[in-house]
Design a protein around this motif. Structure first.
Motif, short mmCIF file in Angstrom:
data_model
loop_
_atom_site.label_atom_id
_atom_site.label_comp_id
_atom_site.label_asym_id
_atom_site.label_seq_id
_atom_site.Cartn_x
_atom_site.Cartn_y
_atom_site.Cartn_z
N ASN A 124 -5.00 -2.09 -6.87
CA ASN A 124 -6.06 -2.20 -5.87
C ASN A 124 -7.08 -3.26 -6.25
O ASN A 124 -7.53 -4.05 -5.40
N ASN A 136 -13.41 4.72 -5.22
CA ASN A 136 -13.61 4.96 -3.79
C ASN A 136 -13.07 3.78 -2.99
O ASN A 136 -13.51 2.65 -3.18
N ARG A 137 -12.12 4.07 -2.13
CA ARG A 137 -11.43 3.03 -1.38
C ARG A 137 -12.38 2.22 -0.50
O ARG A 137 -12.36 0.98 -0.51
N GLU A 138 -13.22 2.90 0.26
CA GLU A 138 -14.12 2.21 1.18
C GLU A 138 -15.15 1.37 0.43
O GLU A 138 -15.49 0.26 0.86
N GLU A 160 0.87 4.35 -2.82
CA GLU A 160 0.62 5.75 -2.46
C GLU A 160 1.85 6.62 -2.72
O GLU A 160 1.72 7.81 -3.03
N ILE A 173 -5.36 -1.88 0.75
CA ILE A 173 -5.92 -1.06 -0.33
C ILE A 173 -5.48 0.40 -0.18
O ILE A 173 -5.64 1.01 0.88
N GLU A 207 -5.19 4.55 -1.19
CA GLU A 207 -6.01 5.67 -1.63
C GLU A 207 -5.78 5.90 -3.13
O GLU A 207 -4.66 5.83 -3.60
N ASN A 208 -6.87 6.15 -3.85
CA ASN A 208 -6.76 6.38 -5.29
C ASN A 208 -7.94 7.19 -5.76
O ASN A 208 -9.08 6.89 -5.43
N ARG A 267 0.83 -1.20 0.00
CA ARG A 267 0.00 0.00 0.00
C ARG A 267 0.87 1.26 0.00
O ARG A 267 0.61 2.21 -0.74
#
Length: 321
Positions: free
Chosen positions: A191, A219-221, A165, A212, A214-215, A161
């Motif tokens: 991801n 949406n990550r969540e 990032e 996972i 951030e991108n 991860r």
């Protein structure tokens, strides 16, 4: 530094692009009657392969390309986005070697932003402050996580991860739209692959939250929630969010997915063909050579294993030229 200051570097890259292998060249290699003949053909292209191990030669060739790119634009931090993954891979190798009790040095890879031996020594001595911030903090966190949980997979996930990032962060140090788009697409594909593997191996939310990245493309969540809901819901999520191309590639198997992702990334840097200045042509040439070398690994490995030409063609990536 202004884009116009890279005019000479771009001109040098354009000259070097003329020596890149073509689809016709790859087809000749695929049709070669033996590994020995394929190696001889590549020798004529400047690869200087022996009859035995080809891997070290290809590794060195890619390092030479990076050294050229890096020396052409030493102040262009964004170019590090294309090799920093190897720094994090080396961090994983060092930590794994400590746990398993073997020498990590032979498992370290280049090209990289940090000289591998320096990374090895810094981690061994727990001198994380001597490393660049982006990887020094990760090395510290990963070491603590491994000591606390003894969970090597979770440690790898944390490092992976951080790598993704960092790629995004490095790309954003430039205002080059091609490099930023490449970094975001690279992170998106990674991801999706991580999430899908987590479904197959029934990983927990803790693992996905660790793994996972951030991108801005997804949406990550929402991606994590879809992965926890199972394969059918995950595929539905991809399709409904405009990623049906990735869904289709995944449904065709892991090899097809990897090929699709590589081809899509190459298609992004092809946009630099029309650019006469800036750093994206330099990055594009590196990706072009990296892709060429990946294709050569596939072909040469297949030749040694006597795999048919049809199977090789299924695995070959698109080329830059």
């Amino acid at each position: 530094m202004k884009d116009k200051n890279y005019l000479f570097a771009v001109a040098s890259v354009r000259a070097k692009e003329n020596a890149l292998l073509s689809k016709s060249d790859l087809e000749q290699l695929i049709n070669a009657e033996s590994y020995k003949r394929a190696a001889a053909m590549l020798n004529e292209k400047g690869y200087e392969l022996s009859e035995g191990d080809y891997s070290a030669v290809l590794d060195e060739k890619l390092k030479e390309v990076w050294d050229f790119i890096n020396s052409s634009a030493e102040e262009a931090t964004a170019l590090g986005a294309f090799v920093v993954k190897n720094d994090f891979q080396n961090l994983k190798a060092v930590l794994k070697a400590e746990v398993m009790g073997y020498d990590a040095e032979s498992y370290l890879v280049e090209p990289s932003m940090i000289e591998p031996k320096k990374l090895l020594d810094s981690v061994k001595n727990r001198n994380f402050g001597s490393l660049p911030e982006h990887i020094g903090e990760t090395a510290d966190k990963a070491t603590q996580l491994l000591a606390k949980t003894e969970n090597a997979q979770l440690c790898d996930a944390l490092i992976d991860r951080a790598a993704l990032e960092t790629i995004i962060a490095l790309a954003k140090t430039s205002d080059d739209s091609i490099i930023i788009k490449y970094a975001n697409e690279y992170c998106l594909a990674a991801n999706i692959k991580i999430a899908y593997r987590a479904i197959k191996t029934k990983k927990s939310r803790v693992f996905l939250n660790t793994a996972i990245a951030e991108n801005e493309l997804i949406n990550r969540e929402s991606l994590i929630s879809a992965a926890l809901s199972g394969e059918e819901e995950f595929f539905s999520f991809l399709s409904s969010n405009g990623f049906s191309d990735y869904e289709e590639a995944l449904s065709n198997g892991s090899s097809a997915f990897e090929k699709y992702c590589d081809d899509k990334l190459l298609s992004i840097v092809k946009g630099a063909k029309m650019t006469a200045f800036g750093i994206s042509p330099l990055a594009a040439y590196f990706v072009a050579k990296e892709t060429e070398i990946k294709c050569l690994r596939i072909i040469l490995s297949a030749k040694q294993s006597h795999i048919s030409g049809d199977i090789i063609r299924e695995r070959i990536r698109e080329l830059y030229v």
